[in-house]
Design a protein around this motif. Structure first.
Motif, PDB file in Angstrom:
ATOM      1  N   GLU A  88      -4.397   4.621  -6.690  1.00  0.00           N
ATOM      2  CA  GLU A  88      -5.315   5.055  -5.627  1.00  0.00           C
ATOM      3  C   GLU A  88      -5.681   6.523  -5.790  1.00  0.00           C
ATOM      4  OE1 GLU A  88      -4.704   3.360  -1.439  1.00  0.00           O
ATOM      5  OE2 GLU A  88      -2.756   4.169  -1.991  1.00  0.00           O
ATOM      6  N   ASP A 132       0.838  -1.209   0.000  1.00  0.00           N
ATOM      7  CA  ASP A 132       0.000   0.000   0.000  1.00  0.00           C
ATOM      8  C   ASP A 132       0.870   1.255   0.000  1.00  0.00           C
ATOM      9  OD1 ASP A 132      -2.341   1.449   0.124  1.00  0.00           O
ATOM     10  OD2 ASP A 132      -2.932   0.760   2.113  1.00  0.00           O
ATOM     11  N   ASP A 133       0.301   2.381  -0.419  1.00  0.00           N
ATOM     12  CA  ASP A 133       0.968   3.683  -0.370  1.00  0.00           C
ATOM     13  C   ASP A 133       2.338   3.639  -1.046  1.00  0.00           C
ATOM     14  OD1 ASP A 133      -1.230   4.225   1.188  1.00  0.00           O
ATOM     15  OD2 ASP A 133      -0.123   4.335   3.077  1.00  0.00           O
TER      16      ASP A 133
END
Ligand code: C2E
Ligand code: CA
Ligand code: CA
Ligand code: CA
Length: 275
Positions: free
Chosen positions: A232, A175-176
């Motif tokens: 995202e 993630d990120d």
């Protein structure tokens, strides 16, 4: 240094006191939040750009506080981590996510966010196995989302839990992506199924050419490594168009849908799936 006027110190002390009292109160409230049924999950879809179809949902935690109203995770996950409550809450999240997923079409997945503390908890694998079994959900439909910063400490135990998750059949997403420091090392060493490009890159992509170059490169890197890639925080049609051109696998963001409550998932699948 500036000299503080009379009363200044006192003022800050009071402000500090208030903040810490506030935090303590929130912490006390959080302890009973599960028992009082105040936590719930909302779900935000992943849209696959080839087929224009929803391939899964990310579960995002919410707290409906009886006096303070809706509290976002940024305001209580930290407290949960500091107090150790994150283990109980994290288990609740996995169990609830799996139970909810059991009602969805069989080919879509649910992604669950993990905190570092959870990841380093020896019982976590058993918790996941049990949650999957109780909900009668196949492991490959569960994805765990972790961030690079979680790998910084205790890298060894993180790697072994990651491998055990894969052995089980679950998948793990990074993630990120791009906000940490050693992304590429981790990609080489750990068996991620997917990377999620952080929303800050998507936000600046159309105004900063450097940013677009990074997004484009990360997408092609993921393709070469044969892992999935999600963008995202997609908010505009222009961003989506760029990501299509760059051959991004999947997108997530307010443009496609805000996170919806569990009972909104099937309706969303109906409206977005058939195109
Ligand atoms: P995250 O995992 O990076 O989740 C994405 C966040 O961006 C979510 O905020 C989501 O609502 C928001 N978002 C989605 N699309 C857009 C968009 O187009 N524009 C903008 N500006 N924002 C968008 P949320 O739900 O407030 O969650 C914040 C963070 O809290 C998450 O970041 C995750 O790190 C953490 N979190 C959420 N649920 C859980 C959980 O169950 N367990 C743990 N440990 N952490 C969680
Ligand atoms: Ca996430
Ligand atoms: Ca993220
Ligand atoms: Ca695809």
């Amino acid at each position: 240094a500036k000299k503080a006027g009379p009363g200044t110190v006192c003022f800050f002390e009071q402000a500090d006191d208030k903040a810490s009292r506030d935090r303590k109160a929130l912490q006390a409230d959080l302890e009973g939040a599960i028992a009082r049924d105040e936590l719930f999950l909302v779900f935000q879809p992943f849209l696959d750009l080839d087929g224009n179809r929803i391939t899964g949902f990310e579960a995002l935690l919410r707290w409906q506080h009886p006096q303070r109203g809706l509290i976002p995770p940024s305001e209580f996950i930290g407290i949960a981590e500091e107090t150790g409550l994150i283990h109980e809450i994290g288990e609740w999240v996995i169990r609830r996510a799996c139970m909810t997923l059991a009602d969805w079409p069989v080919d879509i997945r649910v992604a669950v966010n993990f905190s570092a503390a959870q990841f380093h908890n020896a019982g976590i694998l058993q918790t996941i196995v049990q949650a999957l079994a109780d909900a009668r959900v196949e492991p490959h439909r569960l994805e765990i989302e972790i961030t690079e910063s979680m790998l910084l400490s205790k890298y060894g135990s993180a790697a072994s839990i990651l491998n055990a998750l894969l052995q089980l059949g679950a998948t793990v997403a990074l993630d990120d992506f791009g906000t940490g420091f050693s992304s590429l090392t981790y990609l080489r060493k750990l068996p991620f199924s997917r990377i999620k490009i952080d929303q800050s890159f998507i936000r600046d992509m159309l105004v900063q050419p450097d940013c677009a170059a990074i997004v484009k490169s990360v997408i092609s890197l993921a393709r070469d490594l044969r892992i999935g890639v999600v963008a995202e925080g997609v908010e505009t049609a222009d961003q989506l168009e760029y990501l299509r051109q760059f051959n991004c696998d999947e997108v997530q963001g307010y443009l496609i849908s805000r996170p919806v409550p569990a009972d909104g998932v099937l309706a969303l699948l109906d409206t977005k799936q058939v195109r």
